[in-house]
Design a protein around this motif. Sequence first.
Motif, PDB file in Angstrom:
ATOM      1  N   SER A  24       0.827  -1.236  -0.070  1.00  0.00           N
ATOM      2  CA  SER A  24      -0.060   0.143   0.061  1.00  0.00           C
ATOM      3  C   SER A  24       0.714   1.254   0.060  1.00  0.00           C
ATOM      4  CB  SER A  24      -0.642  -0.011   1.340  1.00  0.00           C
ATOM      5  OG  SER A  24      -0.036  -0.115   2.514  1.00  0.00           O
ATOM      6  N   GLY A  25       0.151   2.351  -0.200  1.00  0.00           N
ATOM      7  CA  GLY A  25       0.747   3.816  -0.119  1.00  0.00           C
ATOM      8  C   GLY A  25       1.697   3.957   1.122  1.00  0.00           C
ATOM      9  N   GLY A  26       1.073   3.627   2.278  1.00  0.00           N
ATOM     10  CA  GLY A  26       1.806   3.927   3.610  1.00  0.00           C
ATOM     11  C   GLY A  26       2.892   2.957   3.786  1.00  0.00           C
ATOM     12  N   GLU A  27       2.863   1.697   3.320  1.00  0.00           N
ATOM     13  CA  GLU A  27       3.860   0.720   3.528  1.00  0.00           C
ATOM     14  C   GLU A  27       4.976   1.108   2.551  1.00  0.00           C
ATOM     15  OE1 GLU A  27       0.907  -3.235   4.338  1.00  0.00           O
ATOM     16  OE2 GLU A  27       1.926  -2.813   2.241  1.00  0.00           O
ATOM     17  N   ARG A  28       4.815   1.740   1.507  1.00  0.00           N
ATOM     18  CA  ARG A  28       5.724   1.840   0.610  1.00  0.00           C
ATOM     19  C   ARG A  28       6.576   3.237   1.066  1.00  0.00           C
ATOM     20  NH1 ARG A  28       5.275   0.057  -5.111  1.00  0.00           N
ATOM     21  NH2 ARG A  28       6.225   1.881  -5.849  1.00  0.00           N
ATOM     22  N   LYS A  29       5.636   4.170   1.798  1.00  0.00           N
ATOM     23  CA  LYS A  29       6.458   5.464   2.437  1.00  0.00           C
ATOM     24  C   LYS A  29       7.302   4.704   3.368  1.00  0.00           C
ATOM     25  CE  LYS A  29       4.394   8.876   0.412  1.00  0.00           C
ATOM     26  NZ  LYS A  29       5.482   9.935  -0.293  1.00  0.00           N
ATOM     27  N   LYS A  30       6.857   3.823   4.292  1.00  0.00           N
ATOM     28  CA  LYS A  30       7.791   3.169   5.452  1.00  0.00           C
ATOM     29  C   LYS A  30       9.078   2.727   4.651  1.00  0.00           C
ATOM     30  CE  LYS A  30       4.152   2.441   9.095  1.00  0.00           C
ATOM     31  NZ  LYS A  30       3.895   1.231   9.826  1.00  0.00           N
ATOM     32  N   VAL A  31       8.801   1.827   3.793  1.00  0.00           N
ATOM     33  CA  VAL A  31      10.137   1.020   3.046  1.00  0.00           C
ATOM     34  C   VAL A  31      11.146   2.346   2.568  1.00  0.00           C
ATOM     35  CG1 VAL A  31      10.770  -0.159   1.216  1.00  0.00           C
ATOM     36  CG2 VAL A  31       8.750  -0.748   2.205  1.00  0.00           C
ATOM     37  N   ALA A  32      10.604   3.306   1.970  1.00  0.00           N
ATOM     38  CA  ALA A  32      11.250   4.423   1.559  1.00  0.00           C
ATOM     39  C   ALA A  32      12.023   5.007   2.623  1.00  0.00           C
ATOM     40  CB  ALA A  32      10.682   5.690   0.755  1.00  0.00           C
ATOM     41  N   LEU A  33      11.463   5.195   3.846  1.00  0.00           N
ATOM     42  CA  LEU A  33      12.048   6.053   4.920  1.00  0.00           C
ATOM     43  C   LEU A  33      12.941   5.023   5.598  1.00  0.00           C
ATOM     44  CD1 LEU A  33      11.965   8.063   7.154  1.00  0.00           C
ATOM     45  CD2 LEU A  33      10.031   7.068   8.221  1.00  0.00           C
ATOM     46  N   ALA A  34      12.633   3.392   5.670  1.00  0.00           N
ATOM     47  CA  ALA A  34      13.680   2.659   6.265  1.00  0.00           C
ATOM     48  C   ALA A  34      15.086   2.590   5.359  1.00  0.00           C
ATOM     49  CB  ALA A  34      12.878   1.347   6.279  1.00  0.00           C
ATOM     50  N   VAL A  35      14.851   2.528   4.229  1.00  0.00           N
ATOM     51  CA  VAL A  35      16.127   2.519   3.454  1.00  0.00           C
ATOM     52  C   VAL A  35      16.997   3.629   3.903  1.00  0.00           C
ATOM     53  CG1 VAL A  35      16.782   3.098   0.846  1.00  0.00           C
ATOM     54  CG2 VAL A  35      14.996   1.389   1.395  1.00  0.00           C
ATOM     55  N   GLN A  36      16.374   5.095   3.903  1.00  0.00           N
ATOM     56  CA  GLN A  36      17.474   5.969   4.309  1.00  0.00           C
ATOM     57  C   GLN A  36      17.797   6.269   5.813  1.00  0.00           C
ATOM     58  OE1 GLN A  36      18.214   8.129   2.009  1.00  0.00           O
ATOM     59  NE2 GLN A  36      16.762   7.042   0.462  1.00  0.00           N
ATOM     60  N   LEU A  37      17.156   5.080   6.577  1.00  0.00           N
ATOM     61  CA  LEU A  37      17.603   5.103   8.043  1.00  0.00           C
ATOM     62  C   LEU A  37      18.614   4.043   8.137  1.00  0.00           C
ATOM     63  CD1 LEU A  37      14.170   5.743   9.832  1.00  0.00           C
ATOM     64  CD2 LEU A  37      16.019   7.448   9.648  1.00  0.00           C
ATOM     65  N   LEU A  38      18.749   3.255   7.202  1.00  0.00           N
ATOM     66  CA  LEU A  38      19.809   1.969   7.301  1.00  0.00           C
ATOM     67  C   LEU A  38      21.029   2.262   7.893  1.00  0.00           C
ATOM     68  CD1 LEU A  38      18.628  -0.391   4.269  1.00  0.00           C
ATOM     69  CD2 LEU A  38      18.212  -0.696   6.983  1.00  0.00           C
ATOM     70  N   ASN A  39      21.562   3.507   7.341  1.00  0.00           N
ATOM     71  CA  ASN A  39      22.931   3.799   7.667  1.00  0.00           C
ATOM     72  C   ASN A  39      23.169   5.056   8.641  1.00  0.00           C
ATOM     73  OD1 ASN A  39      22.087   5.694   5.671  1.00  0.00           O
ATOM     74  ND2 ASN A  39      24.012   6.128   5.087  1.00  0.00           N
ATOM     75  N   ASP A  40      21.940   5.325   9.221  1.00  0.00           N
ATOM     76  CA  ASP A  40      21.707   6.171  10.548  1.00  0.00           C
ATOM     77  C   ASP A  40      22.389   7.452  10.144  1.00  0.00           C
ATOM     78  OD1 ASP A  40      20.899   6.801  13.156  1.00  0.00           O
ATOM     79  OD2 ASP A  40      22.892   6.300  13.980  1.00  0.00           O
ATOM     80  N   PRO A  41      21.570   8.171   9.077  1.00  0.00           N
ATOM     81  CA  PRO A  41      22.025   9.591   8.833  1.00  0.00           C
ATOM     82  C   PRO A  41      21.854  10.583   9.899  1.00  0.00           C
ATOM     83  CG  PRO A  41      20.404   9.200   7.554  1.00  0.00           C
ATOM     84  CD  PRO A  41      20.625   7.890   8.448  1.00  0.00           C
ATOM     85  N   PRO A  42      22.621  11.580  10.161  1.00  0.00           N
ATOM     86  CA  PRO A  42      22.180  12.785  11.078  1.00  0.00           C
ATOM     87  C   PRO A  42      21.028  13.612  10.659  1.00  0.00           C
ATOM     88  CG  PRO A  42      24.438  13.233  10.141  1.00  0.00           C
ATOM     89  CD  PRO A  42      24.083  11.873   9.638  1.00  0.00           C
TER      90      PRO A  42
END
Length: 621
Positions: free
Chosen positions: A187-205
């Motif tokens: 779903s749209g909400g799930e895809r937003k979470k996936v996109a957010l998770a990808v950016q958080l994997l390397n813990d950017p400040p």
Amino acid sequence: MFVMEKTKSLNLRYNEMCNDWDGLHDCIDPKKYEHGQLVLSWKRLNVSVEKITQKFFQKSKITRQQILYNVSGNVQCGNLLGIMGPSGSGKTTLMATISHRTKGNFEGELLLNGRPVSEEVMIKISGFVPQHDITFEQLTTLEHLYLMANLKMDRRTTKTALKARVDYTVIALGMREFLDTTLSMSSGGERKKVALAVQLLNDPPILFCDEVTTGLDSYSATHIVNTLKRIARTGKIVICTIHQPASGVFDKFDEIVLLSNGRLAYQGPVPMINQLFQKFNYKCPDLYNKADFVISIMNSDNEQTKRNVDEMCKLSSTDKQTDLNYDLFNDQILLDYTQHLQIQKPLWITQLILILNRSIICLLRNYKVKLLELGTIMFLGVILSTPYLDLKFDTKAVQNWQGFWFSLITNSIFQYCYTSIITYQAEFPVVHREVSNNIYALSVYYISQIVITFIWTVLETMMYTYLVFWVVGVNWELLIVTTFVINMLICRSYGSVLSAFFDKFENIVIFSLVYDYLAVSLCGAYISLGTLPFILYYLKYFSIFFLGCETLSILQWKDITFIPCLDVDNCLRDGKEVLLSYGYDIDRFNTDIIILGSFYVVLYMLGYYGLLRRTKKQPAY
């Protein structure tokens, strides 16, 4: 006596939905922030774009359109900042500029802790969640997360640590329920979470999110914003563009940047925006969406309201607030995010293995399209070969045999070329974004596509030739099949070059028509090549139709030493005479194969240049 019971009312701002994943209780003391005290500032930003209008028989007209006018602002770690304004106000442009994701030049200063920050550094220390969550949809959520983790995290990270980071991100964002769901079915909400998770994997400040709530229902939007606020409370800078959020979502932001026609109208805490509007006698009615009220004022056609908005922009144009944060931080604190600058990317060969594995998975899960392509070419093969069923070797059959090879080569070239001109049309926006974010090298993706195309073309061509040769009665010999496969590989490389150079299908058709008209006429089927003028004679070596027809004709006739002749006055006695009658040279086979091999290499080199040229443009965010 009756006692009236007090009516209970539902306050959406504080109900369970709005407080879900709020994370305020997890607020970390600023002195213990993992990345130190960071402040991102931008000062007097002016952004404009050039528009080129092509004109026939006249010089192209270049016009410049200003998008941002002297926009200044800043945001500290631990805060969730929202950028809001009417459509066309410059929200996405401001986001792209301060995140260094724009290819265009801008005037002004972009500073981190009062020091200039380069594009290379910003991309390394920040994550960007785009508005359009395009990706390779054949992968499952878990596969996509592990792929991105392997590409984004330090190559010295152990598998245990990498798995722990992925598991932590999954749990933190509540993604367990759809880990095994393909992205195309999410779903749209799930895809937003996936996109957010990808950016958080390397813990950017620093984390940028463009239109993160657009297209989501109120619960999903609230859930996402609460998650972002929780992330900000761990000491990160989180900046989002938003478009008329619900009241509960609007109040979740710590600060708001309000834009109007590319100008800064306000930056500050959300509750203080009421005071600004009250100075101009604007008061939000009770039970009315505060964000809708603000946007309605910014977007009003009333002349007095427009003058008031202009006055707001003038009041907010001072750099005083920005300057307050420049001298608060020292070099010691500045070094707290250097861990992201020292990350060692995976080796080139490791990137190739990872991207090649992704391409194989997408190919296998996209099997219906490939089966349709195979079925189409097999059906066309039956139609093409049926008129030449069970050919004999005599003078009358020479024209039939050559007609078969001409038909097979020309039709197959068109079929293979036109099925490959869409090679990069669908995938390039995703690849462009990932390459621009320095996730992997463009050469990695390009080589993986060459490998996949090579494997599929060989398998497809072998099945195709087996069917066609069986119908006509041609011996399925290794040399003939290999030569035909080489010709079809050249066709795929030619189609790939067109796909790499042109992003519009109509431009591909126009260019290919010019080449095809000339190349087909030089194949030898319609004119004796020995009668060509000197200039055109050597142009035939640039025709893949000629090279294909000559190589396969040579293999067909080189061993034919005698052809039964019924008409003595019009007789071709052996295979060499047949080749000469069409202008083919039996001794040119090796030369033709070398030329075909050179075409294969040169065409793919040109294709890489075409893709590299397109990556210089602004990716789709």
